[in-house]
Design an enzyme around this catalytic site. Structure first.
Site, short mmCIF file in Angstrom:
data_model
loop_
_atom_site.label_atom_id
_atom_site.label_comp_id
_atom_site.label_asym_id
_atom_site.label_seq_id
_atom_site.Cartn_x
_atom_site.Cartn_y
_atom_site.Cartn_z
N SER A 70 -26.54 8.53 79.92
CA SER A 70 -26.29 6.90 80.35
C SER A 70 -25.12 6.82 81.11
O SER A 70 -23.97 7.60 81.18
CB SER A 70 -26.33 6.13 79.34
OG SER A 70 -26.00 4.85 79.51
N TYR A 101 -22.32 3.84 71.09
CA TYR A 101 -23.50 4.33 72.01
C TYR A 101 -22.53 4.85 73.37
O TYR A 101 -22.75 6.04 73.79
CB TYR A 101 -24.35 3.30 72.44
CG TYR A 101 -25.08 3.81 73.72
CD1 TYR A 101 -26.43 4.41 72.91
CD2 TYR A 101 -25.01 3.25 75.10
CE1 TYR A 101 -27.40 4.84 74.12
CE2 TYR A 101 -25.94 3.80 75.83
CZ TYR A 101 -27.14 4.56 75.43
OH TYR A 101 -28.03 4.95 76.42
#
Length: 243
Positions: free
Chosen positions: A118, A131
């Protein structure tokens, strides 16, 4: 000729399902992982699953580490410690265990690893910090596996952009989003990685929706610098003592 075999974690829905479907359509034998099949944080379960796959098919050519979760979109001070650590476990321990277990089998076939990463790996955000931390750590795992490894296995970070999935639809950050990365943009890059068309990018990050197979191949022909598309320290200039 024996069909190539791929293992895709978190393949029951979302990006993992798109990836598994695309691989099967391209002629791969795909083993689809889920929590029910083998929780990626459970070492014994992971080792049993990979051993079973190899026993049944006699080979392993591709590992796609896709299984992942995100913590609540709140600042660090408001985060729940148990949820925070669970996110890190799934997103880092999971790919680590899968990679460690699959590595000798992938080395035997000249196989490849694709880690679904990501932009959170390299951008500074003050929410969903677990995250962000986990994706940064995953990039380091990709580099450790794919750059300079003696095993000959190539590994890639594939950032999918923002694909419309259950996860992204539930995120506050995407409440007003009207433009999404198409699954086809993601799977085109992944299939090219799996086929060896993007081997020059081993250990590095590519992003669907921005990169294409053609643009990455063209860039590789021009030359890729040692630190290009890797996670590292940005120096303040030539006089910075850190290197």
């Amino acid at each position: 000729m024996t069909a190539r075999v791929a293992v895709v974690t978190g393949a029951s829905r979302g990006i993992g399902r798109h990836v598994a479907d695309a691989l099967e359509a391209a002629g791969w034998v795909v083993e689809r992982g889920s929590t029910a099949v083998a929780p990626v944080t459970d070492r014994a379960a992971v080792e049993r699953w990979v051993a079973d796959v190899v026993a049944r098919h006699g080979r392993l050519d591709l590992l796609v580490n896709n299984a992942g979760v995100i913590d609540e979109e709140v600042p660090l001070a408001d985060s729940d410690p148990d949820e925070w650590w669970h996110t890190v476990e799934v997103n880092v321990r999971g790919p680590y265990l899968m990679t460690r277990t699959a590595l000798p089998h992938l080395a035997a076939t000249g196989g490849r690893i694709v880690n679904i990463n990501s932009g959170a790996a390299y951008r500074n955000y003050d929410i969903a910090t677990a995250y962000n931390v986990s994706k940064g750590a995953l990039a380091r795992l990709t580099a450790a596996t794919g750059i300079g490894g003696e095993h000959g296995v190539r590994a890639f970070d594939l950032a999918p952009g923002v694909v419309q999935t259950d996860m992204t639809l539930a995120m506050k950050a995407h409440e007003d989003r009207t433009e999404w990365t198409s699954p086809e943009e993601v799977t085109a890059l992944l299939l090219a990685m799996a086929d060896g068309q993007l081997d020059a990018w081993t250990g590095r990050m590519v992003r669907a929706g921005v990169d294409t197979v053609e643009s990455l191949q063209e860039r590789a022909e021009q030359g890729i610098g040692e630190g290009d598309r890797t996670l590292g320290l940005l120096r303040w200039g030539e006089d910075d003592p850190l290197s």
